[in-house]
Design an enzyme around this catalytic site. Structure first.
Site, PDB file in Angstrom:
ATOM      1  N   GLN A  95     -22.686 -10.305  15.586  1.00 29.39           N
ATOM      2  CA  GLN A  95     -21.537  -9.545  15.104  1.00 29.39           C
ATOM      3  C   GLN A  95     -21.608  -9.235  13.614  1.00 29.39           C
ATOM      4  O   GLN A  95     -21.983 -10.083  12.800  1.00 29.39           O
ATOM      5  CB  GLN A  95     -20.250 -10.325  15.393  1.00 29.39           C
ATOM      6  CG  GLN A  95     -20.011 -10.482  16.867  1.00 29.39           C
ATOM      7  CD  GLN A  95     -18.734 -11.215  17.217  1.00 29.39           C
ATOM      8  OE1 GLN A  95     -18.738 -11.992  18.156  1.00 29.39           O
ATOM      9  NE2 GLN A  95     -17.643 -10.975  16.511  1.00 29.39           N
ATOM     10  N   HIS A 113     -21.721  -4.195  16.100  1.00 26.47           N
ATOM     11  CA  HIS A 113     -21.956  -5.431  16.848  1.00 26.47           C
ATOM     12  C   HIS A 113     -23.053  -5.181  17.881  1.00 26.47           C
ATOM     13  O   HIS A 113     -23.113  -4.107  18.498  1.00 26.47           O
ATOM     14  CB  HIS A 113     -20.691  -5.859  17.602  1.00 26.47           C
ATOM     15  CG  HIS A 113     -19.602  -6.414  16.750  1.00 26.47           C
ATOM     16  ND1 HIS A 113     -19.710  -6.642  15.397  1.00 26.47           N
ATOM     17  CD2 HIS A 113     -18.340  -6.819  17.078  1.00 26.47           C
ATOM     18  CE1 HIS A 113     -18.580  -7.151  14.944  1.00 26.47           C
ATOM     19  NE2 HIS A 113     -17.731  -7.262  15.947  1.00 26.47           N
ATOM     20  N   ARG A 158     -22.259 -14.487  14.008  1.00 29.13           N
ATOM     21  CA  ARG A 158     -22.130 -13.490  12.933  1.00 29.13           C
ATOM     22  C   ARG A 158     -23.484 -13.315  12.263  1.00 29.13           C
ATOM     23  O   ARG A 158     -24.183 -14.305  11.987  1.00 29.13           O
ATOM     24  CB  ARG A 158     -21.102 -13.993  11.917  1.00 29.13           C
ATOM     25  CG  ARG A 158     -20.668 -12.954  10.918  1.00 29.13           C
ATOM     26  CD  ARG A 158     -19.653 -11.982  11.432  1.00 29.13           C
ATOM     27  NE  ARG A 158     -18.409 -12.609  11.803  1.00 29.13           N
ATOM     28  CZ  ARG A 158     -17.401 -11.954  12.374  1.00 29.13           C
ATOM     29  NH1 ARG A 158     -17.490 -10.658  12.633  1.00 29.13           N
ATOM     30  NH2 ARG A 158     -16.289 -12.591  12.690  1.00 29.13           N
ATOM     31  N   LYS A 168     -12.029 -14.495  24.146  1.00 29.19           N
ATOM     32  CA  LYS A 168     -11.623 -13.087  24.290  1.00 29.19           C
ATOM     33  C   LYS A 168     -12.643 -12.325  25.118  1.00 29.19           C
ATOM     34  O   LYS A 168     -12.282 -11.518  25.984  1.00 29.19           O
ATOM     35  CB  LYS A 168     -11.490 -12.423  22.915  1.00 29.19           C
ATOM     36  CG  LYS A 168     -10.259 -12.842  22.132  1.00 29.19           C
ATOM     37  CD  LYS A 168     -10.291 -12.201  20.738  1.00 29.19           C
ATOM     38  CE  LYS A 168      -9.154 -12.703  19.873  1.00 29.19           C
ATOM     39  NZ  LYS A 168      -9.195 -12.117  18.523  1.00 29.19           N
ATOM     40  N   ARG A 189      -3.020  -8.495  24.466  1.00 31.77           N
ATOM     41  CA  ARG A 189      -4.095  -8.133  25.401  1.00 31.77           C
ATOM     42  C   ARG A 189      -3.992  -8.849  26.741  1.00 31.77           C
ATOM     43  O   ARG A 189      -4.316  -8.279  27.782  1.00 31.77           O
ATOM     44  CB  ARG A 189      -5.462  -8.428  24.778  1.00 31.77           C
ATOM     45  CG  ARG A 189      -5.818  -7.479  23.665  1.00 31.77           C
ATOM     46  CD  ARG A 189      -7.186  -7.843  23.102  1.00 31.77           C
ATOM     47  NE  ARG A 189      -7.453  -7.076  21.900  1.00 31.77           N
ATOM     48  CZ  ARG A 189      -8.061  -7.579  20.830  1.00 31.77           C
ATOM     49  NH1 ARG A 189      -8.468  -8.839  20.808  1.00 31.77           N
ATOM     50  NH2 ARG A 189      -8.273  -6.817  19.777  1.00 31.77           N
ATOM     51  N   SER A 193       0.811  -1.221   0.000  1.00 29.27           N
ATOM     52  CA  SER A 193       0.000   0.000   0.000  1.00 29.27           C
ATOM     53  C   SER A 193       0.846   1.274   0.000  1.00 29.27           C
ATOM     54  O   SER A 193       0.305   2.378  -0.080  1.00 29.27           O
ATOM     55  CB  SER A 193      -0.904   0.030   1.238  1.00 29.27           C
ATOM     56  OG  SER A 193      -1.779  -1.063   1.238  1.00 29.27           O
ATOM     57  N   CYS A 233     -13.389  -5.969  19.608  1.00 32.30           N
ATOM     58  CA  CYS A 233     -14.589  -5.150  19.346  1.00 32.30           C
ATOM     59  C   CYS A 233     -15.850  -5.705  20.016  1.00 32.30           C
ATOM     60  O   CYS A 233     -16.751  -4.945  20.379  1.00 32.30           O
ATOM     61  CB  CYS A 233     -14.812  -4.976  17.850  1.00 32.30           C
ATOM     62  SG  CYS A 233     -14.637  -6.457  16.867  1.00 32.30           S
TER      63      CYS A 233
HETATM   64  C1  11C Z   1     -14.811 -10.047  14.764  1.00 33.95           C
HETATM   65  N1  11C Z   1     -14.173  -9.199  16.936  1.00 33.95           N
HETATM   66  O1  11C Z   1     -15.864  -9.401  14.843  1.00 33.95           O
HETATM   67  C2  11C Z   1     -13.694  -9.819  15.729  1.00 33.95           C
HETATM   68  C3  11C Z   1     -12.630  -9.076  15.030  1.00 33.95           C
HETATM   69  O2  11C Z   1      -9.434  -9.661  18.391  1.00 33.95           O
HETATM   70  O3  11C Z   1      -9.433  -7.744  17.440  1.00 33.95           O
HETATM   71  C4  11C Z   1     -11.559  -8.505  15.919  1.00 33.95           C
HETATM   72  C5  11C Z   1     -10.578  -9.518  16.368  1.00 33.95           C
HETATM   73  C6  11C Z   1      -9.753  -8.933  17.463  1.00 33.95           C
HETATM   74  O4  11C Z   1     -14.612 -10.895  13.912  1.00 33.95           O
END
Ligand code: 11C
Length: 352
Positions: A156, A255, A248, A226, A99, A40, A129
């Protein structure tokens, strides 16, 4: 003088929102340097109304940088964040690489801003997120009612899987659009969409997919782990009971989560409303008589976590049920990263 900021991953889905945010938030930065993969490099992107040329990621790219935001895949952060930190930059990393590192604070400015000051590795982590889309609301309620457990289900958006997720959803919608029979027989959506599922393990158009991330032990996904691990760390509750199911849905960005939160104290709905109305970063939108509640279509592009459908659990006066929505690219990623970086900038440029 104002600190120099580097945005690493400037061309990605989160990076794009970051440049928008940097152009509209209070301008605390001197130079803003845009960094991306060599592929990029040379592209020009607009930030603060000016065209800025993207430069390739390299050690020298961090010369003179005081704060570096990373919006790149885990493995890129794992390699390059320590390099930027060694060159003197404070890194705010939006990947999953650091994290859970005990020497890296995991920060949500509305909840634990003080944690950002203790950063022995020069790295501050930005939560996932999905965690971020609920934690501002949960954290505000925890302060008063003492959180004991969370049972959540996420809804999500495709953009959680980056630009590829967005493109995949639009392509799939185009393929099924106009066909008034599709979705009536097992397998027909798969047949029309074909093999190209993009980053998702099943068709996303006209469907919901109970999967985000990768497989971990005992059937849990990385995304579900997470939500559990990061919520515990941000709230400082290492034993918090958390069960998450991550799903999803065919939404481009924002989300949502259904949250069942159980507290040590009895939940008082009037007090809950007051807390959610008065705490920073939250928007209470809960008028069931008028059918007013948050939906991603209304929330996308906005900063706060929206909260609605508030109910005290019928069978447990210590538990609250609610529906929350947060823009996964803004508060879920770019905005929280920008807020953390601004905390650091305020340290670097003392007032008065
Ligand atoms: C998703 N939350 O919606 C995930 C993407 O650990 O930052 C972000 C993955 C992360 O697929």
């Amino acid at each position: 003088s104002k600190p120099t900021l580097a945005v690493v991953g400037a061309t990605g889905a989160v990076g794009t929102v970051m440049l928008e945010l940097l152009s509209t938030r209070q301008d605390v930065w001197g130079e803003i340097r845009l960094i991306a993969s060599p592929r990029s490099a040379g592209r020009k992107l607009k930030v603060r109304g000016e065209e800025v040329e993207v430069i390739a990621l390299s050690e020298r790219a961090f010369d003179g940088v005081q704060v570096a935001m990373f919006d790149v895949p885990d493995e890129v952060s794992a390699e390059w964040a320590p390099i930027a930190a060694a060159k003197g930059a404070v890194v705010v990393d939006n990947s999953g690489a650091f994290r859970m590192d005990p020497d890296v604070p995991l920060v949500v400015p509305e909840i634990n801003p003080e944690a950002a000051r203790h950063r022995p590795k020069g790295i501050i982590a930005n939560p996932n997120c999905t965690t971020l889309s609920m934690i501002v609301a949960v954290g505000a309620l925890h302060r008063v009612f003492e959180l004991e457990s969370l049972v959540v289900a996420s809804y999500q958006a495709a953009s959680g899987a980056g630009q590829a997720g967005i493109e995949t959803l639009y392509d799939q919608i185009a393929k099924v659009a106009g066909n008034r029979e599709i979705g009536t027989r097992a397998g027909d959506v798969r047949q029309v969409i074909g093999d190209d599922l993009g980053p998702f393990p099943a068709p996303l158009a006209l469907n919901v997919v109970p999967w985000a991330g990768s497989l971990r032990e005992n059937g849990w996904t990385s995304e579900e782990m997470k939500v559990r691990n990061e919520s515990r760390k941000i709230l400082g509750l290492p034993n918090l009971a958390v069960s998450a199911t991550c799903v999803r849905v065919p939404v481009v960005t924002t989300h949502s989560l259904v949250v069942h939160a159980r507290f040590a104290r009895r939940v008082d709905l009037a007090q809950v409303r007051e807390i959610l109305r008065d705490s920073p970063g939250l928007l209470l939108y809960d008028e069931p008589e008028r059918l007013e509640f948050p939906t991603p279509a209304d929330v996308v592009g906005t900063d706060p976590t929206w909260v609605g459908r508030l109910r005290v659990a019928l069978d447990d006066p210590h538990a609250l049920d609610m529906f929350v929505c947060g823009d996964n690219l803004r508060k879920g990623a770019a905005l929280n990263t920008a807020q953390i970086a601004e905390l650091v900038a305020a340290e670097l440029t003392p007032q008065g």
